[in-house]
Design a protein around this motif. Structure first.
Motif, PDB file in Angstrom:
ATOM      1  N   GLU A  30       0.845  -1.183   0.000  1.00  0.00           N
ATOM      2  CA  GLU A  30       0.000   0.000   0.000  1.00  0.00           C
ATOM      3  C   GLU A  30       0.881   1.233   0.000  1.00  0.00           C
ATOM      4  N   PHE A  31       0.821   1.977  -1.091  1.00  0.00           N
ATOM      5  CA  PHE A  31       1.573   3.216  -1.163  1.00  0.00           C
ATOM      6  C   PHE A  31       0.838   4.295  -0.379  1.00  0.00           C
ATOM      7  N   PRO A  32       1.570   5.258   0.157  1.00  0.00           N
ATOM      8  CA  PRO A  32       0.908   6.351   0.865  1.00  0.00           C
ATOM      9  C   PRO A  32      -0.126   7.018  -0.035  1.00  0.00           C
ATOM     10  N   PRO A  33      -1.274   7.386   0.515  1.00  0.00           N
ATOM     11  CA  PRO A  33      -2.307   8.018  -0.301  1.00  0.00           C
ATOM     12  C   PRO A  33      -1.867   9.383  -0.809  1.00  0.00           C
ATOM     13  N   ALA A  34      -2.567   9.875  -1.807  1.00  0.00           N
ATOM     14  CA  ALA A  34      -2.216  11.153  -2.430  1.00  0.00           C
ATOM     15  C   ALA A  34      -3.422  12.078  -2.475  1.00  0.00           C
ATOM     16  N   LEU A 275       7.425  16.618  -9.525  1.00  0.00           N
ATOM     17  CA  LEU A 275       7.097  15.374  -8.855  1.00  0.00           C
ATOM     18  C   LEU A 275       6.880  15.643  -7.378  1.00  0.00           C
ATOM     19  N   GLY A 276       5.849  15.047  -6.817  1.00  0.00           N
ATOM     20  CA  GLY A 276       5.583  15.194  -5.394  1.00  0.00           C
ATOM     21  C   GLY A 276       6.374  14.190  -4.577  1.00  0.00           C
ATOM     22  N   VAL A 277       6.776  14.592  -3.390  1.00  0.00           N
ATOM     23  CA  VAL A 277       7.499  13.711  -2.471  1.00  0.00           C
ATOM     24  C   VAL A 277       6.600  13.433  -1.272  1.00  0.00           C
ATOM     25  N   PRO A 278       6.116  12.200  -1.113  1.00  0.00           N
ATOM     26  CA  PRO A 278       5.297  11.901   0.064  1.00  0.00           C
ATOM     27  C   PRO A 278       6.129  12.008   1.338  1.00  0.00           C
ATOM     28  N   VAL A 279       5.557  12.644   2.355  1.00  0.00           N
ATOM     29  CA  VAL A 279       6.274  12.866   3.607  1.00  0.00           C
ATOM     30  C   VAL A 279       5.362  12.546   4.784  1.00  0.00           C
ATOM     31  N   ALA A 280       5.960  12.468   5.959  1.00  0.00           N
ATOM     32  CA  ALA A 280       5.221  12.200   7.185  1.00  0.00           C
ATOM     33  C   ALA A 280       5.828  13.004   8.324  1.00  0.00           C
TER      34      ALA A 280
END
Length: 377
Positions: A30-34, A275-280
């Motif tokens: 499961e990839f992080p949601p967008a 390009l977006g970079v998923p972060v937390a």
């Protein structure tokens, strides 16, 4: 050669296994949601690397009939000219492959459902860096198992790709002309065209994602009929960790005192792609200057300079996971601006909203916050 007609071709004579660098993504991955943009769930292999998203609406299904017709018409034209091919003629090469008439040769190639996700993924990946590598040292052919094909890349759109790989003039001559000059021998100047008319190639697929159109031409049917992807999606791709470390800070509300908005990271890709970079779990070194919440929203409270820290994601053995790598960015909060609050580092507002939409969801922002920003309807 203009960027609009930039092309690259790559062929392989053997199937390249996934090897140590690439592993199949498990069905449970499961990839992080967008945000409101769905993540593309493709039946492909992913190399190990830092995780980024290409936000784009793919072009494929609506043009399948068009490009199939273009490929067959091009083959018919090449048959009529009986071009030189591999030291003989095209008609002789076709006969050796079992095709003795124009119609048999033209219609021997058809669209292949098993290649669809492969070309979608490769088109998405090439938005980072226009070459035939998924990552430095990781070639294109591990994108699906047992892939044996020639890969064509172009910056032309989906309807214009076949012409860009064959009859369009690049640097003064077309690949058709280059093949004639080479007496039918494949070389870097005619490789796209060669792949398209090669009689041993009986299947192909083609797709456009963002800035790039990719095509695979193969001598076999690939198994499976993967789900069709339509509408805007976030396409996961692996990128070098250095690209994430150098990512640009994005804000939706500026950084003057009193400003509020959301923070995110983006990477500059090929030919202006963002390009977006998923972060937390972003955090601020001084909440009295810039307060940053767990959901990625922030408030600029007073003048000063702070360090904002982001946790990022990686893909390991086909699985997305939080990385040990943290990205830090310096933010200077200035006096309140009278010129507006949107700060993008040079990106247009539409691009910012797309990237921030993904960032907000990745760090668990509440739906009402996204709606306030106009990202969710």
């Amino acid at each position: 050669m203009s960027f609009r007609t930039s092309v690259l071709a790559l062929s392989t004579a053997v199937a390249v296994s996934t090897g140590a660098f690439v592993a199949p993504v498990a069905t449970a991955a499961e990839f992080p949601p967008a945000g409101s943009v769905p993540v593309a769930e493709l039946n492909v292999n992913y190399p190990d690397g830092a995780l980024a998203y290409v936000f784009a609406e793919p072009v494929m299904q609506s043009d399948i009939d068009l490009v199939t017709r273009q490929v067959r018409q091009l083959r018919g034209k090449a048959w009529d000219a009986n071009l030189p091919f591999d030291g003989a003629t095209l008609q002789q090469a076709a006969a050796a492959a079992g095709y003795h008439t124009r119609e048999e040769y033209m219609n021997a190639i058809s669209w292949d459902r098993g290649l669809e996700h492969a070309v979608l993924q490769r088109a998405a990946e090439e938005n980072l860096d226009f070459n035939h590598e998924r990552l430095p040292g990781v070639g294109a052919f591990g994108v699906i198992d047992n892939l044996l094909a020639g890969e064509n890349l172009t910056t032309a759109d989906m309807p214009g790709a076949i012409a860009s790989w064959s009859t369009d003039s690049n640097q003064g001559s077309s690949e058709w002309e280059q093949l004639v000059r080479a007496n039918g021998q494949r070389n870097p100047q005619n490789g796209h065209f060669y792949s398209i008319i090669d009689p041993v190639h009986v299947t192909f697929a083609q797709a456009q994602v963002g800035k790039v159109t990719a095509g695979f031409f193969s001598n076999r049917d690939m198994p499976g009929e993967p789900a069709r992807i339509t509408g805007r999606h976030a396409f996961p791709i692996a990128v070098p960790e250095s690209a994430v470390n150098d990512a640009e800070l994005m804000t939706t509300g500026g950084t003057s005192v009193g400003s509020q908005g959301s923070l995110g990271l983006s990477i500059d890709g090929f030919w202006g792609a963002k390009l977006g970079v998923p972060v937390a779990s972003p955090s601020s070194s001084d909440p009295e200057v810039l307060k940053v919440n767990e959901d990625g929203t922030y408030e600029a409270k007073s003048e000063g300079t702070v360090t904002v820290t982001f946790n990022t994601y990686v893909v390991r053995n086909g699985q997305p996971q939080l990385s040990d790598n943290q990205v830090t960015k310096i933010v200077q909060v200035t006096k309140k601006s009278l010129a507006g609050n949107l700060s993008s580092g040079g990106a247009d507002a539409g691009t910012i909203v797309v990237i921030i939409a993904g960032v907000l969801a990745l760090i668990g922002v509440a739906a009402q916050v996204a709606r306030q920003l106009g990202i969710l309807r």
